[in-house]
Motif scaffolding. Structure first.
Motif, PDB file in Angstrom:
ATOM      1  N   THR A  98     -10.573 -43.877  57.412  1.00 38.39           N
ATOM      2  CA  THR A  98     -11.622 -43.029  56.873  1.00 38.39           C
ATOM      3  C   THR A  98     -12.859 -43.854  56.517  1.00 38.39           C
ATOM      4  O   THR A  98     -12.778 -45.070  56.339  1.00 38.39           O
ATOM      5  N   ARG A 142     -17.207 -38.053  45.666  1.00 36.29           N
ATOM      6  CA  ARG A 142     -16.787 -38.985  46.707  1.00 36.29           C
ATOM      7  C   ARG A 142     -16.490 -38.191  47.962  1.00 36.29           C
ATOM      8  O   ARG A 142     -15.565 -37.372  47.968  1.00 36.29           O
ATOM      9  N   ASP A 189     -12.205 -47.419  54.806  1.00 30.22           N
ATOM     10  CA  ASP A 189     -10.810 -47.563  54.403  1.00 30.22           C
ATOM     11  C   ASP A 189     -10.029 -47.666  55.704  1.00 30.22           C
ATOM     12  O   ASP A 189      -9.613 -46.651  56.276  1.00 30.22           O
ATOM     13  N   GLU A 209     -15.103 -34.032  57.524  1.00 28.83           N
ATOM     14  CA  GLU A 209     -15.565 -34.400  56.189  1.00 28.83           C
ATOM     15  C   GLU A 209     -14.839 -33.589  55.120  1.00 28.83           C
ATOM     16  O   GLU A 209     -14.418 -32.455  55.353  1.00 28.83           O
ATOM     17  N   GLN A 248     -19.392 -42.832  48.241  1.00 27.20           N
ATOM     18  CA  GLN A 248     -19.349 -42.647  46.795  1.00 27.20           C
ATOM     19  C   GLN A 248     -20.757 -42.360  46.307  1.00 27.20           C
ATOM     20  O   GLN A 248     -21.668 -43.163  46.525  1.00 27.20           O
ATOM     21  N   CYS A 255     -20.895 -36.545  58.567  1.00 27.05           N
ATOM     22  CA  CYS A 255     -20.422 -37.837  59.030  1.00 27.05           C
ATOM     23  C   CYS A 255     -20.741 -37.959  60.515  1.00 27.05           C
ATOM     24  O   CYS A 255     -20.657 -36.968  61.251  1.00 27.05           O
ATOM     25  N   ASN A 313     -15.934 -43.529  53.614  1.00 25.38           N
ATOM     26  CA  ASN A 313     -16.211 -42.833  52.369  1.00 25.38           C
ATOM     27  C   ASN A 313     -17.653 -43.021  51.921  1.00 25.38           C
ATOM     28  O   ASN A 313     -18.303 -44.015  52.266  1.00 25.38           O
ATOM     29  N   SER A 346     -15.342 -38.046  51.953  1.00 25.61           N
ATOM     30  CA  SER A 346     -14.515 -38.779  52.906  1.00 25.61           C
ATOM     31  C   SER A 346     -14.706 -38.216  54.305  1.00 25.61           C
ATOM     32  O   SER A 346     -14.890 -37.012  54.473  1.00 25.61           O
ATOM     33  N   CYS A 347     -14.652 -39.086  55.261  1.00 24.30           N
ATOM     34  CA  CYS A 347     -14.738 -38.702  56.670  1.00 24.30           C
ATOM     35  C   CYS A 347     -13.477 -39.211  57.354  1.00 24.30           C
ATOM     36  O   CYS A 347     -13.320 -40.423  57.535  1.00 24.30           O
TER      37      CYS A 347
END
Length: 124
Positions: free
Chosen positions: A78, A19, A73, A6, A82, A96, A80, A21-22
């Motif tokens: 990834t 935001r 994505d 993460e 938000q 995650c 995400n 991300s993983c």
């Protein structure tokens, strides 16, 4: 097997956005249903959001519905999160999670792969 990392946590004022991300390594996340959980100090880890393997189905806890959005994505491998209109009660370590399934459940035990977590702090 998949490894999860993460990123994107930090300190933000109430009403702000972050935001998360993983990133997945080892195995591509497209084979896994994914989710985000969070754990505040002294509390149990709780479900935040989940997304199906295909990305066509998403689900949120009542506490974040309408403010958070989970997405895939696929090009960057990834998942995400938000987070908008953040509140002090959103302060927690965010994790995650992944499971080899079409879609995972909302319980911690439904997932067998976890990241190390990223801290989100929302100041009032």
């Amino acid at each position: 097997q998949v490894q999860l990392v993460e990123s994107g946590g930090g300190l933000v004022q109430a009403g702000g956005s972050l935001r998360l991300s993983c990133a997945t390594t080892g195995d591509t996340c497209r084979y896994y249903a994914m989710a985000w959980f969070r754990q505040a100090p002294g509390k149990e880890r709780e479900f935040v959001a989940r997304i199906s393997r295909s990305g066509s189905t998403t689900d949120y806890s009542d506490s974040v519905k309408g403010r958070f959005t989970i997405s895939r994505d696929k090009a960057n491998n990834t998942v995400n999160l938000q987070m908008n209109s953040l509140k002090p009660e959103d302060t927690a370590v965010y994790y995650c999670a992944a499971v080899w399934s079409l879609i995972g459940g909302t319980g911690v035990s439904a997932y067998n792969y976890w990241g190390q977590g990223t801290q989100v702090t929302v100041s009032s």
